[in-house]
Enzyme design. Sequence first.
Site, PDB file in Angstrom:
ATOM      1  CG  HIS A 114       0.441   7.213   5.982  1.00 38.52           C
ATOM      2  ND1 HIS A 114       0.810   7.264   6.571  1.00 38.52           N
ATOM      3  CD2 HIS A 114       0.593   5.861   5.362  1.00 38.52           C
ATOM      4  CE1 HIS A 114       2.254   6.116   6.681  1.00 38.52           C
ATOM      5  NE2 HIS A 114       1.643   5.014   6.206  1.00 38.52           N
ATOM      6  N   GLY A 140       1.251  -1.183  -0.077  1.00 38.02           N
ATOM      7  CA  GLY A 140      -0.303  -0.293  -0.008  1.00 38.02           C
ATOM      8  C   GLY A 140       0.927   1.694  -0.015  1.00 38.02           C
ATOM      9  CB  CYS A 168       5.263   1.963   7.929  1.00 38.81           C
ATOM     10  SG  CYS A 168       4.466   4.031   7.257  1.00 38.81           S
ATOM     11  CG  LEU A 169       6.487   0.699   1.992  1.00 36.77           C
ATOM     12  CD1 LEU A 169       6.007   1.220   0.736  1.00 36.77           C
ATOM     13  CD2 LEU A 169       7.624   0.042   2.124  1.00 36.77           C
ATOM     14  CD  GLN A 196       3.047   5.992   2.838  1.00 35.81           C
ATOM     15  OE1 GLN A 196       2.149   4.891   2.261  1.00 35.81           O
ATOM     16  NE2 GLN A 196       4.357   5.245   4.169  1.00 35.81           N
ATOM     17  CG  HIS A 227      -1.066   0.972   7.153  1.00 38.62           C
ATOM     18  ND1 HIS A 227       0.032   0.692   7.928  1.00 38.62           N
ATOM     19  CD2 HIS A 227       0.168   2.105   6.699  1.00 38.62           C
ATOM     20  CE1 HIS A 227       1.805   1.324   7.753  1.00 38.62           C
ATOM     21  NE2 HIS A 227       1.043   1.677   7.286  1.00 38.62           N
ATOM     22  CD  GLU A 228      -1.118   2.445   3.152  1.00 37.39           C
ATOM     23  OE1 GLU A 228      -0.456   3.296   2.669  1.00 37.39           O
ATOM     24  OE2 GLU A 228      -0.269   1.835   3.257  1.00 37.39           O
TER      25      GLU A 228
HETATM   26  O1  K1U Z   1       1.557   2.320   4.423  1.00 36.71           O
HETATM   27  C1  K1U Z   1       2.771   1.985   4.020  1.00 36.71           C
HETATM   28  O2  K1U Z   1       4.010   2.006   4.202  1.00 36.71           O
HETATM   29  C2  K1U Z   1       2.753   0.748   3.039  1.00 36.71           C
HETATM   30  C3  K1U Z   1       2.941  -0.791   4.674  1.00 36.71           C
HETATM   31  C4  K1U Z   1       1.444  -1.320   4.046  1.00 36.71           C
HETATM   32  C5  K1U Z   1       1.022  -1.801   5.522  1.00 36.71           C
HETATM   33  C6  K1U Z   1       2.172  -3.340   5.960  1.00 36.71           C
HETATM   34  C7  K1U Z   1       1.583  -3.758   6.326  1.00 36.71           C
HETATM   35  C8  K1U Z   1      -0.107  -4.192   7.479  1.00 36.71           C
HETATM   36  C9  K1U Z   1      -0.248  -2.484   7.107  1.00 36.71           C
HETATM   37  C10 K1U Z   1      -0.346  -1.827   6.176  1.00 36.71           C
HETATM   38  C11 K1U Z   1       3.623  -1.696   3.971  1.00 36.71           C
HETATM   39  O3  K1U Z   1       3.867  -2.226   2.480  1.00 36.71           O
HETATM   40  S1  K1U Z   1       5.407  -1.512   4.386  1.00 36.71           S
HETATM   41  C12 K1U Z   1       6.182  -3.509   3.202  1.00 36.71           C
HETATM   42  C13 K1U Z   1       5.108  -4.544   3.344  1.00 36.71           C
HETATM   43  O4  K1U Z   1       3.920  -4.861   4.220  1.00 36.71           O
HETATM   44  C14 K1U Z   1       5.066  -6.080   2.368  1.00 36.71           C
HETATM   45  C15 K1U Z   1       6.648  -5.695   1.706  1.00 36.71           C
HETATM   46  C16 K1U Z   1       6.934  -6.744   0.276  1.00 36.71           C
HETATM   47  C17 K1U Z   1       5.968  -7.910   0.967  1.00 36.71           C
HETATM   48  C18 K1U Z   1       4.871  -7.554   1.334  1.00 36.71           C
HETATM   49  C19 K1U Z   1       4.659  -7.211   3.035  1.00 36.71           C
HETATM   50 ZN    ZN Z   2       2.090   3.189   6.110  1.00 39.07          ZN
END
Ligand code: K1U
Ligand code: ZN
Length: 164
Positions: free
Chosen positions: A137, A46, A91-92, A51, A133-134
Site C-alpha cells: 500500500h 492491518g 483488503c479494507l 488507506q 500487503h501493507e
Molecule cells: O490492508 C488492509 O486493507 C487490511 C487487510 C489486511 C490483510 C488481510 C488478509 C491478508 C493480508 C492482509 C485486512 O485486514 S482485511 C480484513 C481481514 O482480513 C480480517 C478481518 C477481521 C478478522 C480477521 C481478518
Molecule cells: Zn489492503
Amino acid sequence: MTQLNILTLPDSRLKTVAKPIEAIDASIKLLAADMLETMYAAPGIGLAATQVNHHVQMVVVDVSEEKDQPLVLINPEIIEKTGVQVHEEGCLSVPGIYAKVKRANEIVVKYQDLAGQQQELVADGLLAVCIQHELDHLKGIVFLDHLSVLKRKLAIKKLAKFSG
Ligand code: K1U
Ligand code: ZN
C-alpha cells in the site's frame, strides 16, 4: 482518538507513493493511535497510512487472536525474503473481494518504532503476509495488482457489483 475514513477502489489516491517520516512528532503519534482505532473497528488485521489518505511511510498490524499485540512500523523496509506461501487476502480498500496471492514465506523487516528506535522483526505465516500487503500500500500497490489480468478484471467487476 478518531476513526478515520478508509479510501476504497477506484480512488486514485490509493496509488500514491508514501514519503519517509522525518520526525516522529505528536502528529505522527496521533495518526498511529487513530490508525489502530480504525483498524480494530473495521475490523482488520492491518492498515497502511495510504488507506486513510496520509501519504507517509507508516503501517499498523495486529494478527493476534486477542487483538492485544499492536505493531506500529515507521519507515519499514523488507531486507530479507525467503520461501513462498499462497494465502487468501482481503483488503479494507477493496471490500468484499478475496483472492489468493503468492508472497514470501518469511521476511525480515527493519523499521522505526514510535520511540524512534530502529528495530528488526522476523515474521512468517499470516504476519509476513500482512506486512507485505501493507508495505505494498505504501508503494501504491493493492493486492489485485498481484493477480493475472483475467482474475483482476473479474475481481474489479465483482467489486463494481458489490459497491452497487
Ligand atoms: O490492508 C488492509 O486493507 C487490511 C487487510 C489486511 C490483510 C488481510 C488478509 C491478508 C493480508 C492482509 C485486512 O485486514 S482485511 C480484513 C481481514 O482480513 C480480517 C478481518 C477481521 C478478522 C480477521 C481478518
Ligand atoms: Zn489492503
